[in-house]
Design a protein around this motif. Structure first.
Motif, PDB file in Angstrom:
ATOM      1  N   LEU A  26       0.827  -1.205   0.000  1.00  0.00           N
ATOM      2  CA  LEU A  26       0.000   0.000   0.000  1.00  0.00           C
ATOM      3  C   LEU A  26       0.864   1.259   0.000  1.00  0.00           C
ATOM      4  N   LEU A  29       2.292   1.760  -3.526  1.00  0.00           N
ATOM      5  CA  LEU A  29       1.280   2.238  -4.481  1.00  0.00           C
ATOM      6  C   LEU A  29       0.868   3.677  -4.185  1.00  0.00           C
ATOM      7  N   LEU A  30       0.796   4.044  -2.913  1.00  0.00           N
ATOM      8  CA  LEU A  30       0.430   5.421  -2.568  1.00  0.00           C
ATOM      9  C   LEU A  30       1.537   6.412  -2.929  1.00  0.00           C
ATOM     10  N   ARG A  33       0.928   7.085  -6.428  1.00  0.00           N
ATOM     11  CA  ARG A  33      -0.514   7.224  -6.647  1.00  0.00           C
ATOM     12  C   ARG A  33      -0.798   7.927  -7.969  1.00  0.00           C
ATOM     13  N   LEU A  62      -3.335  -7.834  -2.922  1.00  0.00           N
ATOM     14  CA  LEU A  62      -4.277  -6.771  -3.302  1.00  0.00           C
ATOM     15  C   LEU A  62      -5.707  -7.145  -2.943  1.00  0.00           C
ATOM     16  N   ARG A  66      -7.936  -4.859  -0.576  1.00  0.00           N
ATOM     17  CA  ARG A  66      -9.236  -4.315  -1.016  1.00  0.00           C
ATOM     18  C   ARG A  66     -10.328  -4.620   0.004  1.00  0.00           C
ATOM     19  N   ILE A  74     -10.129   4.877  -0.670  1.00  0.00           N
ATOM     20  CA  ILE A  74      -9.018   4.539  -1.548  1.00  0.00           C
ATOM     21  C   ILE A  74      -9.461   3.423  -2.474  1.00  0.00           C
ATOM     22  N   LEU A  76      -7.920   0.580  -5.134  1.00  0.00           N
ATOM     23  CA  LEU A  76      -6.768  -0.128  -5.671  1.00  0.00           C
ATOM     24  C   LEU A  76      -7.243  -0.796  -6.955  1.00  0.00           C
ATOM     25  N   ARG A  85      -2.907   0.578  -9.898  1.00  0.00           N
ATOM     26  CA  ARG A  85      -2.934   2.000  -9.575  1.00  0.00           C
ATOM     27  C   ARG A  85      -3.731   2.185  -8.293  1.00  0.00           C
ATOM     28  N   ALA A  86      -3.257   3.114  -7.469  1.00  0.00           N
ATOM     29  CA  ALA A  86      -3.988   3.519  -6.257  1.00  0.00           C
ATOM     30  C   ALA A  86      -4.539   4.915  -6.477  1.00  0.00           C
ATOM     31  N   ARG A  87      -5.790   5.099  -6.110  1.00  0.00           N
ATOM     32  CA  ARG A  87      -6.407   6.419  -6.178  1.00  0.00           C
ATOM     33  C   ARG A  87      -7.073   6.701  -4.855  1.00  0.00           C
TER      34      ARG A  87
END
Length: 91
Positions: A26, A29-30, A33, A62, A66, A74, A76, A85-87
């Motif tokens: 995490l 990925l952040l 981001r 993942l 999730r 957030i 993933l 991708r992380a948003r």
């Protein structure tokens, strides 16, 4: 939303405890981001592999993330054929 040093993620009053590997995934990925991060980058930076051994470890971790982060703002995302991708989806 903030990651803490004790393998958790906090958003307001909600704290979710993560495994060390989930926390590392995490965090990675952040840091990247909004970018699509290729699988090989994650295998190298988070799992320590120099090449793709054909494992589904990323997908398994993942899926766990999730589920654990379902109530946090957030997303993933899997970008088919490209990576992940992380948003951040909220404040």
């Amino acid at each position: 939303m903030a990651l803490d040093d004790e393998f958790g993620v906090r958003h307001g009053d909600v704290r979710v405890v993560l495994t060390p590997r989930e926390h590392a995934l995490l965090a990675y990925l952040l840091r990247r981001r909004f970018e699509v991060v290729p699988r090989i980058d994650i295998l190298r930076e988070v799992f320590g592999y120099s090449r793709d051994p054909g494992t589904n470890a990323i997908d398994v971790h993942l899926a766990h993330l999730r589920r654990k982060l379902a109530d946090l703002p957030i997303a993933l995302e899997t970008v088919r054929g490209a990576g992940f991708r992380a948003r951040v989806t909220g404040p």
